[in-house]
Design a protein around this motif. Structure first.
Motif, PDB file in Angstrom:
ATOM      1  N   HIS A   1       0.859  -1.198   0.000  1.00  0.00           N
ATOM      2  CA  HIS A   1       0.000   0.000   0.000  1.00  0.00           C
ATOM      3  C   HIS A   1       0.890   1.241   0.000  1.00  0.00           C
ATOM      4  CE1 HIS A   1      -3.719   2.202   1.881  1.00  0.00           C
ATOM      5  NE2 HIS A   1      -2.845   3.114   1.490  1.00  0.00           N
TER       6      HIS A   1
ATOM      7  N   HIS B   1       1.488   5.369  -1.908  1.00  0.00           N
ATOM      8  CA  HIS B   1       1.164   6.474  -2.818  1.00  0.00           C
ATOM      9  C   HIS B   1       2.511   7.122  -3.161  1.00  0.00           C
ATOM     10  CE1 HIS B   1      -3.097   6.572  -1.030  1.00  0.00           C
ATOM     11  NE2 HIS B   1      -2.415   5.982  -0.060  1.00  0.00           N
TER      12      HIS B   1
ATOM     13  N   LYS C   1      -0.370   3.527  -5.999  1.00  0.00           N
ATOM     14  CA  LYS C   1      -1.708   3.996  -6.334  1.00  0.00           C
ATOM     15  C   LYS C   1      -1.652   5.291  -7.132  1.00  0.00           C
ATOM     16  CE  LYS C   1      -3.100   2.394  -1.747  1.00  0.00           C
ATOM     17  NZ  LYS C   1      -3.635   1.086  -2.083  1.00  0.00           N
TER      18      LYS C   1
ATOM     19  N   HIS D   1      -9.572   2.047   1.242  1.00  0.00           N
ATOM     20  CA  HIS D   1      -9.209   2.777   2.464  1.00  0.00           C
ATOM     21  C   HIS D   1     -10.501   2.865   3.281  1.00  0.00           C
ATOM     22  CE1 HIS D   1      -5.926   4.141  -0.153  1.00  0.00           C
ATOM     23  NE2 HIS D   1      -5.325   4.688   0.882  1.00  0.00           N
TER      24      HIS D   1
ATOM     25  N   HIS E   1      -6.178   0.354   6.570  1.00  0.00           N
ATOM     26  CA  HIS E   1      -6.256   1.276   7.724  1.00  0.00           C
ATOM     27  C   HIS E   1      -7.026   0.615   8.866  1.00  0.00           C
ATOM     28  CE1 HIS E   1      -4.301   4.858   6.114  1.00  0.00           C
ATOM     29  NE2 HIS E   1      -4.983   4.687   4.996  1.00  0.00           N
TER      30      HIS E   1
ATOM     31  N   ASP F   1       2.268   2.811   3.450  1.00  0.00           N
ATOM     32  CA  ASP F   1       1.318   3.866   3.075  1.00  0.00           C
ATOM     33  C   ASP F   1       2.071   5.107   2.597  1.00  0.00           C
ATOM     34  OD1 ASP F   1      -1.097   5.132   2.613  1.00  0.00           O
ATOM     35  OD2 ASP F   1      -1.511   5.609   4.706  1.00  0.00           O
TER      36      ASP F   1
HETATM   37 FE    FE Z   1      -3.273   5.142   1.591  1.00  0.00          FE
END
Ligand code: FE
Ligand code: NIG
Length: 361
Positions: free
Chosen positions: A29, A31, A98, A199, A222, A274
């Protein structure tokens, strides 16, 4: 050896002198492709503003959207590679990346193309998730359904046509999209035959995890505000719980994800960085493991499974994340005497050697 074809049994033996061998690590996961940074918001939060207040005041995700829209592909790539290299240095061999900082068709595609290019420039596996339903861009404030119809769903179609979508993700939250809206995105994903993830229950409980489970989601991520009933729903659908202690730490969250209920129902728990500029500017899976143990009271064994076998499962990868016949030869060798040492040290990297698809890198 019995499982290895006879003509492949001639192998170079490498003596690892008693070191620990694990699967290459999976960051399921991130970004990691994004423009700019949000260090000034960090400052604001330290002075008392909440993540949600900053988002409502026009900061947050949409601030990164502005920086990502204006960034060239080259600069997005270069900045992402710096962060990716930090993860590689700690034995990461598979990363999920992502979109979601474009929120227009062109920039969503740009992000996914950059993400895929990383796999041509570094020895690693990239899986891309389309996250058009991440936030409502400025030009659609108050018209979030129109944003979905006019931008998000067409962007998903375009990204899918270009072969850029391995999974479809969303942000189900008061400051983002409702369960009804996420359901529309997931229905589109189903039509395309793409698996979903979400999410869910990060800042409040909205019912996203149960919705995602009803779509057989690969993962719900999460989960701080998830309930035992959500854990049961996830167990039924086989969705992985992706826990993100970096975001928990950085937002100074106090509500813990329902670890006991996840365990009691046998929900697989993955861990990831994340890596993002707003809630988790983190580029270390080892530190994520340490945080999962100290903040979530996960065991070091659970933490290791979280960044290997369960991380791979959260991406739908059956041939990654374990050491056994039929798996990709993605491996990490560590200068430690016991697996718990990977979670135990803080800010120390004991990687000795990394192998991606059979090549030492
Ligand atoms: Fe995220
Ligand atoms: O995973 N929750 C939504 N998305 C990110 C944060 C993105 C941002 O703040 O830029 C997350 O925490």
């Amino acid at each position: 050896m019995a499982d290895i074809p006879e003509d492949a049994r001639e192998v170079d033996a490498l003596d690892m002198e008693g070191r620990l061998l694990t699967p290459g690590l999976v960051d399921c996961h991130t970004h990691i492709v994004h423009g700019g940074n949000r260090a000034s918001e960090f400052d604001m939060r330290l002075q008392g503003a909440s993540y949600e207040e900053i988002a409502q005041a026009g900061g947050g995700i949409v601030a990164t959207v502005a920086a990502t829209r204006t960034a060239s592909e080259t600069s997005l790539l270069e900045s992402a590679l710096r962060r990716v290299d930090a993860l590689i240095a700690e034995g990461m061999t598979t990363i999920e990346i992502k979109s979601g900082y474009g929120l227009d068709v062109e920039t969503e595609l740009k992000m996914l193309r950059v993400a895929r290019r990383i796999a041509t420039l570094r020895p690693l596996r990239v899986r891309t998730s389309f996250l058009g339903a991440h936030s409502v861009p400025e030009e659609y404030v108050g018209r979030s359904d129109a944003y979905l119809d006019e931008v998000c769903l067409p962007a998903l179609d375009a990204a899918y046509d270009e072969g850029l979508v391995d999974a479809v993700d969303g942000f189900c939250e008061g400051i983002a999209f409702s369960t009804e809206q996420i359901q529309r995105v997931f229905e589109k994903a189903c039509l395309l035959g793409v698996r979903v993830k979400l999410h869910a229950e990060q800042l409040s409980w909205l019912g996203g995890a149960a919705l995602a489970a009803s779509f057989d989601a690969l993962s719900c991520d999460h989960l701080e505000y998830a309930t035992p009933a959500d854990a049961i729903a996830m167990a039924r659908s086989g969705s992985v719980a992706v826990l993100l202690p970096g975001a928990f730490y950085f937002l100074r969250e106090t509500k813990l994800p329902p670890l006991d209920a996840l365990r009691a129902n046998g929900v697989a728990m993955a861990l990831a960085t994340d890596c993002n500029p707003g809630s988790s500017p983190l580029t270390s899976l080892l530190l994520s493991m340490n945080m999962a143990c100290t903040l979530f009271r996960m065991t070091p064994q659970e933490a290791l499974a979280g960044v290997t076998i369960h991380g791979a499962r959260a991406l739908g990868l059956a041939d990654v994340g374990q050491i056994k016949s039929g798996q990709k030869a993605d491996l990490a060798v560590w200068d430690v005497a016991h697996p718990a040492e990977l979670s135990y040290r803080i800010g120390f990297n004991p990687l000795h050697l990394r192998m991606f698809e059979g090549e030492i890198t």
